[in-house]
Write a protein that holds these residues in place. Structure first.
Motif, PDB file in Angstrom:
ATOM      1  N   UNK A 103       0.824  -1.219   0.000  1.00  0.00           N
ATOM      2  CA  UNK A 103       0.000   0.000   0.000  1.00  0.00           C
ATOM      3  C   UNK A 103       0.857   1.266   0.000  1.00  0.00           C
ATOM      4  N   UNK A 104       2.144   1.123   0.220  1.00  0.00           N
ATOM      5  CA  UNK A 104       3.029   2.282   0.262  1.00  0.00           C
ATOM      6  C   UNK A 104       3.634   2.623  -1.094  1.00  0.00           C
ATOM      7  N   UNK A 105       3.482   1.745  -2.062  1.00  0.00           N
ATOM      8  CA  UNK A 105       4.135   1.930  -3.350  1.00  0.00           C
ATOM      9  C   UNK A 105       3.105   1.809  -4.464  1.00  0.00           C
ATOM     10  N   UNK A 144       4.576   6.513   2.405  1.00  0.00           N
ATOM     11  CA  UNK A 144       4.761   5.704   3.614  1.00  0.00           C
ATOM     12  C   UNK A 144       3.501   5.515   4.457  1.00  0.00           C
ATOM     13  N   UNK A 145       2.585   6.497   4.447  1.00  0.00           N
ATOM     14  CA  UNK A 145       1.352   6.376   5.223  1.00  0.00           C
ATOM     15  C   UNK A 145       0.166   5.912   4.377  1.00  0.00           C
ATOM     16  N   UNK A 146       0.430   5.455   3.145  1.00  0.00           N
ATOM     17  CA  UNK A 146      -0.621   4.982   2.257  1.00  0.00           C
ATOM     18  C   UNK A 146      -1.170   6.098   1.383  1.00  0.00           C
ATOM     19  N   UNK A 147      -1.809   5.710   0.313  1.00  0.00           N
ATOM     20  CA  UNK A 147      -2.314   6.671  -0.669  1.00  0.00           C
ATOM     21  C   UNK A 147      -3.407   7.563  -0.091  1.00  0.00           C
ATOM     22  N   UNK A 148      -4.252   7.016   0.762  1.00  0.00           N
ATOM     23  CA  UNK A 148      -5.351   7.785   1.345  1.00  0.00           C
ATOM     24  C   UNK A 148      -4.892   8.945   2.200  1.00  0.00           C
ATOM     25  N   UNK A 167      -3.747   8.834 -17.372  1.00  0.00           N
ATOM     26  CA  UNK A 167      -2.916   8.376 -16.266  1.00  0.00           C
ATOM     27  C   UNK A 167      -3.792   7.525 -15.353  1.00  0.00           C
ATOM     28  N   UNK A 168      -3.288   6.368 -14.986  1.00  0.00           N
ATOM     29  CA  UNK A 168      -4.045   5.505 -14.092  1.00  0.00           C
ATOM     30  C   UNK A 168      -3.059   4.831 -13.140  1.00  0.00           C
ATOM     31  N   UNK A 169      -3.384   4.845 -11.875  1.00  0.00           N
ATOM     32  CA  UNK A 169      -2.439   4.315 -10.894  1.00  0.00           C
ATOM     33  C   UNK A 169      -2.882   2.951 -10.377  1.00  0.00           C
ATOM     34  N   UNK A 170      -1.883   2.182  -9.975  1.00  0.00           N
ATOM     35  CA  UNK A 170      -2.109   0.864  -9.387  1.00  0.00           C
ATOM     36  C   UNK A 170      -1.163   0.704  -8.198  1.00  0.00           C
ATOM     37  N   UNK A 171      -1.657   0.044  -7.141  1.00  0.00           N
ATOM     38  CA  UNK A 171      -0.764  -0.232  -6.020  1.00  0.00           C
ATOM     39  C   UNK A 171       0.179  -1.373  -6.395  1.00  0.00           C
ATOM     40  N   UNK A 172       1.198  -1.553  -5.581  1.00  0.00           N
ATOM     41  CA  UNK A 172       2.262  -2.498  -5.931  1.00  0.00           C
ATOM     42  C   UNK A 172       1.751  -3.922  -6.070  1.00  0.00           C
ATOM     43  N   UNK A 173       0.792  -4.326  -5.232  1.00  0.00           N
ATOM     44  CA  UNK A 173       0.232  -5.683  -5.382  1.00  0.00           C
ATOM     45  C   UNK A 173      -0.333  -5.877  -6.781  1.00  0.00           C
TER      46      UNK A 173
END
Length: 185
Positions: A103-105, A144-148, A167-173
């Motif tokens: 969730x940090x990346x 470090x504290x998450x996207x939210x 542009x579209x983002x995805x978490x590391x998982x």
């Protein structure tokens, strides 16, 4: 015999807050109707994997975006990427992914590469310990504290030039899972 390649389609902004609803079963059906094989989805946030003999990811993205507009009546930004690209994004990560919680990346996928000069309006020191680094048609975002709770995510998204395309983002998982899903059998 025509060889098919496995791709991931990344749809921007669907199924968020009840807006632009595209059920994943319907997305799989749409991909199949477009002639793509082995259509699978991951989560509800617009991740699909499929096979196609077509070798032009941008043409595939346009075809999917057009079909979504025709079927649902709204525009959806679509990026299509192959396994080689998705794996290269993982391999080039400038942050210690193995040491971070997923969730940090995050990776913000783009149509074109942005340079540090494109993002000069952002002062990285003002957002420390959060950080970002441009990559190949992507921007890596460490929160470090998450996207939210991120103070950087919104200003970074606004700073990315419109010429970079959707542009579209995805978490590391999800970044890792899509690379796995496009790796083939």
């Amino acid at each position: 015999m025509t060889t098919s390649q496995r791709y991931a389609a990344l749809l921007r902004g669907i199924n968020v807050g009840g807006h632009k609803k595209v059920p994943m079963a319907e997305l799989r059906t749409l991909l199949t109707e477009l002639g793509h094989g082995d259509a699978r989805t991951y989560l509800q946030s617009g991740n699909a994997v499929f096979t196609s003999p077509q070798a032009d990811p941008d043409a595939l993205a346009t075809g999917i975006a057009d079909a979504l507009r025709d079927r649902y009546g709204f525009e959806v930004g679509v990026l299509v990427r192959d396994h080689t690209y998705l794996q290269a994004v993982i391999d080039a990560c400038p942050f210690p992914a193995a040491d971070l919680e997923p969730k940090q990346l995050h990776v913000i996928y783009l149509s074109r590469t942005v340079t540090p000069a494109d993002l000069t309006k952002l002062d990285p020191a003002a957002f420390h310990p959060e950080g970002f680094r441009p990559g190949d048609r992507a921007v890596y975002l460490h929160t470090p504290d998450g996207l939210g709770r991120s103070r950087l995510a919104d200003p970074l998204t606004r700073a990315i030039p419109k010429t970079a395309g959707p542009a579209t983002s995805r978490n590391w998982n999800t970044v890792v899972k899509l690379a796995e899903m496009t790796a083939g059998e």
